[in-house]
Design an enzyme around this catalytic site. Structure first.
Site, PDB file in Angstrom:
ATOM      1  N   TYR A  26       0.828  -1.206   0.000  1.00  0.00           N
ATOM      2  CA  TYR A  26       0.000   0.000   0.000  1.00  0.00           C
ATOM      3  C   TYR A  26       0.863   1.257   0.000  1.00  0.00           C
ATOM      4  CZ  TYR A  26      -3.302   3.517   1.731  1.00  0.00           C
ATOM      5  OH  TYR A  26      -4.058   4.647   1.893  1.00  0.00           O
ATOM      6  N   ALA A  27       1.873   1.276   0.870  1.00  0.00           N
ATOM      7  CA  ALA A  27       2.741   2.452   0.963  1.00  0.00           C
ATOM      8  C   ALA A  27       3.482   2.695  -0.342  1.00  0.00           C
ATOM      9  CB  ALA A  27       3.735   2.269   2.115  1.00  0.00           C
TER      10      ALA A  27
END
Length: 249
Positions: free
Chosen positions: A156-157
């Site tokens: 996600y990051a």
């Protein structure tokens, strides 16, 4: 309400992806309040129609378009139905979190298709009209995890770090034609999607911030409104950290 005595987004058309809940829905409410004609998008038609109906009428207006940013055909249809726009808020996100050694290929692909490829080609479809007009504002919603290590958020990051990179490149590409591009980088925020993925973990993240709490979606939406509005007319290529001080310490 703004203190300038005018509707800040009067006569502006705005598209907010992921505008059916959480930060996106709160941003849509603010935009309508400031006079914009708002389009919100999301995958769930029933929830989208309910979200649009929940936003108070006037001075602006709102309508819903069903779209899945992981599907490029759907992205193209969204751009065609919504555009041309003056403001684009790339807010929609897939959020399946997992430790790196447990990340599935399918989940990884969903993250990058939705969070990176979708907004990239949606922007590419909508920005030509902004460039031709000589004005426009694009706001990308990223995350504090894009610039600091948060266990379990590797995929996600990485997608949000890519969106931050788009912000800087697009600011350089589109700025000469009067189109501004900025990011809002939220800290832990209490939304339905975040609670499903993180549970009590989001509250623990909040306790570790200088402000010692999590954010409400409206607080992030206010930052989005600022970057979309004329108040930030000389701001482009910037990331506004609405993260309770996380990246400052």
């Amino acid at each position: 309400m703004n203190t300038l005595g005018t509707l800040e987004l009067k006569d502006q058309v705005a598209l907010i992806t992921g505008g059916t809940a959480g930060i996106g829905l709160e941003a849509a409410k603010l935009f309508v309040r400031e006079g914009a004609t708002v389009v919100i998008s999301g995958r769930n038609t029933e929830r989208g129609k309910a979200a649009a109906a929940s936003i108070p009428e006037g001075p602006g207006s709102v309508r819903f378009i069903a779209a899945d940013l992981a599907d490029l055909e759907s992205v193209g249809e969204l751009a065609e139905q919504a555009g041309p726009v003056d403001i684009l808020v790339n807010n929609a996100s897939a959020l399946p979190v997992a430790a790196t050694v447990e990340q599935s290929v399918a989940g990884f692909e969903q993250l990058f298709d939705t969070n990176v490829r979708g907004p990239y080609f949606l922007t590419a479809s909508l920005v030509p009209a902004m460039l031709a007009k000589g004005s426009g504002s694009i706001v990308n919603v990223t995350t504090m995890a894009a610039s600091m290590g948060v266990p379990g958020s590797s995929g996600y990051a990485a997608t949000k770090a890519a969106l931050g990179s788009f912000t800087r490149t697009w600011a350089a590409e589109f700025g000469p034609s009067g189109v501004r591009v900025n990011s809002v980088s939220p800290g832990p925020t209490i939304t339905e999607g975040v609670l499903v993925e993180w549970g009590d973990g989001v509250a623990e993240l909040g306790k570790g911030l200088p402000l010692r709490r999590t954010a409400e979606p409206l607080e992030i939406a206010e930052a989005i409104l600022f970057l979309a509005s004329p108040r930030s007319s000389f701001v482009t290529g910037a990331t506004l950290a609405a993260d309770g001080g996380a990246t400052a310490v």
